[in-house]
Design an enzyme around this catalytic site. Sequence first.
Site, PDB file in Angstrom:
ATOM      1  CE  LYS A   1      89.444  38.604  23.572  1.00 19.87           C
ATOM      2  NZ  LYS A   1      89.982  37.254  23.278  1.00 19.87           N
TER       3      LYS A   1
ATOM      4  CD  GLU B   1      86.547  25.409  35.713  1.00 26.55           C
ATOM      5  OE1 GLU B   1      87.301  26.387  35.624  1.00 26.55           O
ATOM      6  OE2 GLU B   1      85.508  25.303  35.057  1.00 26.55           O
TER       7      GLU B   1
ATOM      8  CG  LEU C   1      83.564  34.415  36.775  1.00 23.44           C
ATOM      9  CD1 LEU C   1      84.076  35.065  38.052  1.00 23.44           C
ATOM     10  CD2 LEU C   1      84.307  34.961  35.570  1.00 23.44           C
TER      11      LEU C   1
ATOM     12  CD1 TRP D   1      89.294  28.593  25.275  1.00 17.00           C
ATOM     13  CD2 TRP D   1      88.389  26.575  24.915  1.00 17.00           C
ATOM     14  NE1 TRP D   1      89.662  27.775  26.325  1.00 17.00           N
ATOM     15  CE2 TRP D   1      89.127  26.530  26.122  1.00 17.00           C
ATOM     16  CE3 TRP D   1      87.739  25.410  24.489  1.00 17.00           C
ATOM     17  CZ2 TRP D   1      89.221  25.374  26.913  1.00 17.00           C
ATOM     18  CZ3 TRP D   1      87.826  24.265  25.269  1.00 17.00           C
ATOM     19  CH2 TRP D   1      88.569  24.258  26.463  1.00 17.00           C
ATOM     20  CG  ASN D   2      83.752  26.334  27.288  1.00 15.64           C
ATOM     21  OD1 ASN D   2      83.451  27.483  26.996  1.00 15.64           O
ATOM     22  ND2 ASN D   2      83.355  25.766  28.411  1.00 15.64           N
TER      23      ASN D   2
ATOM     24  CB  SER E   1      89.428  31.368  33.867  1.00 13.99           C
ATOM     25  OG  SER E   1      90.093  32.562  33.524  1.00 13.99           O
TER      26      SER E   1
HETATM   27  P1  NAP Z   1      89.815  32.426  29.887  1.00 19.70           P
HETATM   28  O1  NAP Z   1      91.232  32.091  29.709  1.00 19.70           O
HETATM   29  O2  NAP Z   1      89.419  33.205  31.072  1.00 19.70           O
HETATM   30  O3  NAP Z   1      89.378  33.162  28.537  1.00 19.70           O
HETATM   31  C1  NAP Z   1      88.066  33.630  28.327  1.00 19.70           C
HETATM   32  C2  NAP Z   1      88.121  34.884  27.488  1.00 19.70           C
HETATM   33  O4  NAP Z   1      88.837  35.877  28.212  1.00 19.70           O
HETATM   34  C3  NAP Z   1      88.844  34.705  26.158  1.00 19.70           C
HETATM   35  O5  NAP Z   1      88.209  35.510  25.191  1.00 19.70           O
HETATM   36  C4  NAP Z   1      90.223  35.241  26.478  1.00 19.70           C
HETATM   37  O6  NAP Z   1      90.909  35.746  25.349  1.00 19.70           O
HETATM   38  C5  NAP Z   1      89.881  36.386  27.405  1.00 19.70           C
HETATM   39  N1  NAP Z   1      91.004  36.831  28.244  1.00 19.70           N
HETATM   40  C6  NAP Z   1      92.172  36.209  28.498  1.00 19.70           C
HETATM   41  N2  NAP Z   1      92.951  36.991  29.268  1.00 19.70           N
HETATM   42  C7  NAP Z   1      92.263  38.125  29.507  1.00 19.70           C
HETATM   43  C8  NAP Z   1      92.518  39.309  30.240  1.00 19.70           C
HETATM   44  N3  NAP Z   1      93.667  39.512  30.876  1.00 19.70           N
HETATM   45  N4  NAP Z   1      91.568  40.256  30.279  1.00 19.70           N
HETATM   46  C9  NAP Z   1      90.395  40.076  29.641  1.00 19.70           C
HETATM   47  N5  NAP Z   1      90.104  38.994  28.918  1.00 19.70           N
HETATM   48  C10 NAP Z   1      91.013  38.017  28.862  1.00 19.70           C
HETATM   49  O7  NAP Z   1      88.905  31.127  29.908  1.00 19.70           O
HETATM   50  P2  NAP Z   1      88.856  29.965  28.852  1.00 19.70           P
HETATM   51  O8  NAP Z   1      90.034  29.101  29.047  1.00 19.70           O
HETATM   52  O9  NAP Z   1      88.605  30.498  27.475  1.00 19.70           O
HETATM   53  O10 NAP Z   1      87.523  29.229  29.261  1.00 19.70           O
HETATM   54  C11 NAP Z   1      87.488  28.280  30.250  1.00 19.70           C
HETATM   55  C12 NAP Z   1      86.978  28.865  31.552  1.00 19.70           C
HETATM   56  O11 NAP Z   1      85.737  29.513  31.321  1.00 19.70           O
HETATM   57  C13 NAP Z   1      86.686  27.795  32.570  1.00 19.70           C
HETATM   58  O12 NAP Z   1      87.060  28.268  33.834  1.00 19.70           O
HETATM   59  C14 NAP Z   1      85.178  27.638  32.491  1.00 19.70           C
HETATM   60  O13 NAP Z   1      84.567  27.116  33.646  1.00 19.70           O
HETATM   61  C15 NAP Z   1      84.763  29.050  32.246  1.00 19.70           C
HETATM   62  N6  NAP Z   1      83.445  29.079  31.639  1.00 19.70           N
HETATM   63  C16 NAP Z   1      82.400  29.573  32.365  1.00 19.70           C
HETATM   64  C17 NAP Z   1      81.123  29.566  31.817  1.00 19.70           C
HETATM   65  C18 NAP Z   1      79.941  30.088  32.566  1.00 19.70           C
HETATM   66  O14 NAP Z   1      78.892  30.245  31.961  1.00 19.70           O
HETATM   67  N7  NAP Z   1      80.049  30.383  33.844  1.00 19.70           N
HETATM   68  C19 NAP Z   1      80.929  29.067  30.544  1.00 19.70           C
HETATM   69  C20 NAP Z   1      82.016  28.570  29.841  1.00 19.70           C
HETATM   70  C21 NAP Z   1      83.278  28.599  30.397  1.00 19.70           C
HETATM   71  P3  NAP Z   1      92.065  34.900  24.633  1.00 19.70           P
HETATM   72  O15 NAP Z   1      91.417  33.649  24.182  1.00 19.70           O
HETATM   73  O16 NAP Z   1      92.484  35.798  23.541  1.00 19.70           O
HETATM   74  O17 NAP Z   1      93.136  34.653  25.654  1.00 19.70           O
END
Ligand code: NAP
Length: 475
Positions: A171, A377, A247, A147-148, A225
Amino acid sequence: MKALPLYLNGQWVHTHTKLGVVNPALGEQFSEVCTLERAAVGQAIGDAHKAFQQWREIPGKERGEYLEKIADELERRGDDIARTITLENGKPLAQSRGEVGMSVDHLRWFAQEARRIYGRTIPHQVRGKRHLVIKTPVGVVAAISPWNFPLVLALRKVAPALAAGCAVILKPASATPLCALALAECIDAAKLPAGVFQLVLGRASDIAQEFLDNPLCRKITFTGSTEVGRMLIRGAAGQIKPLSLELGGHAPILIFEDADMDAAVEGAIITKFRNTGQSCIASNRIYVQKAVYNKFLEQFTKKTLAMKVGDGLEDGVQIGPLINGEALNKALEHIEDATRRGARLLCGGKRIDRKGSFLEPTILADVPADAMCMSEETFAPVAPVCPFNTDAEVIECANASPYGLAAYAFTRNLDRAIRLMESLEAGTIGINDSVPSTSQCPFGGVKQSGWGRELGIEGLDGFMETKHISLGVHI
Ligand code: NAP
């Protein structure tokens, strides 16, 4: 309120289940989007597989022309889409406009790359043979985005996958599905063949399980994450499903006594507070050399206090709300933990008393290495600052993290800059640069920050198979 439809196999589809979308600046729901059960995701994968058979046959140049049309449409609707980003994510409107601009640039970059998917020939060592290396698209790709940066991070997957000749199922994060819908509308307007791009939404774990288990889904590309990335790695074992993983991060920023102090302070402001601190490449640990420590803190605090906090739609706002109350509580816990361990609170530190999840931009000085914010983080406008003495000491501190997504350094010493670029353990290193990401350069993490690279010429690699053809030749 009628829930907005999903985009499946070239059709806008309504379902009986839905998800609410909340404006984080007000803490109120303002829209709804339909959701799917797992079986419908399986159907989407089947349809994508059929669409893939035709899409892969279209010459790269022509696929690129489709991407250009998507970019044109995104650009035409740019103001509306930027507003949508701010409404569902909370970021200041100027930053949402920047996100749209970068998304358009990614599309145009991969539109051009689509015609440069080269193989190679390799000299033979046995007479009567010839060796060729060719690249073919992997097939149906599942893209899971966070979402960020809800638009641009989806496009870092969708654009190269389409350019490579793959069909994609996106998704998006449940908190920010509206940008993904806007993207689907642009793709629909560009008249891509039905099934080449589809949009699904629903319970993330169910959808991911279908992506993992369905043999027609050939690749999962995920940004989010490290915790969910780890779950996908475990789940991928069954079918040895290829994964690209972007991640979490915990970027250090190193400010040396020879740095241009104004540029360093500005760099710390941008890397820390952009996107309200909710960026994977946000600086989470600010290390400042002893001789300039107090000077830095003074200037950094002054600039931080001058930042305007508010609803991202208001003029001049630089810091918006956090995505939700949970994110706010985590940030408050990190602040409380750091001060309990001896950190000095220089500004901020409290929730702002208004609707939505607003936190005062916060600076913590003299933060001990064992404080939670120094290893986890925070994903909020909280800046931990610590002094250091020597280069060797700060490089060791910077690398003492399981993450390795980004690192920054401010110095005017060339020898030092070269030493830093070679020794810092991160996929992206900004030296005297606080905005290093760009379409034509690879982006990704080392250590637990991920597998693979997005953007650049590397950005297509994850969506293609490399095949060696050994040709027997009768001469
Ligand atoms: P997240 O909770 O891991 O969610 C990311 C995506 O994964 C969402 O679409 C989420 O869906 C989905 N998801 C949740 N549970 C899942 C599961 N069990 N299996 C498969 N997919 C699942 O992360 P976030 O809170 O949205 O984003 C923040 C994190 O992303 C931070 O750690 C940040 O550092 C990281 N990030 C990394 C990058 C990079 O380029 N390396 C860029 C941006 C962000 P739902 O929303 O429906 O739960």
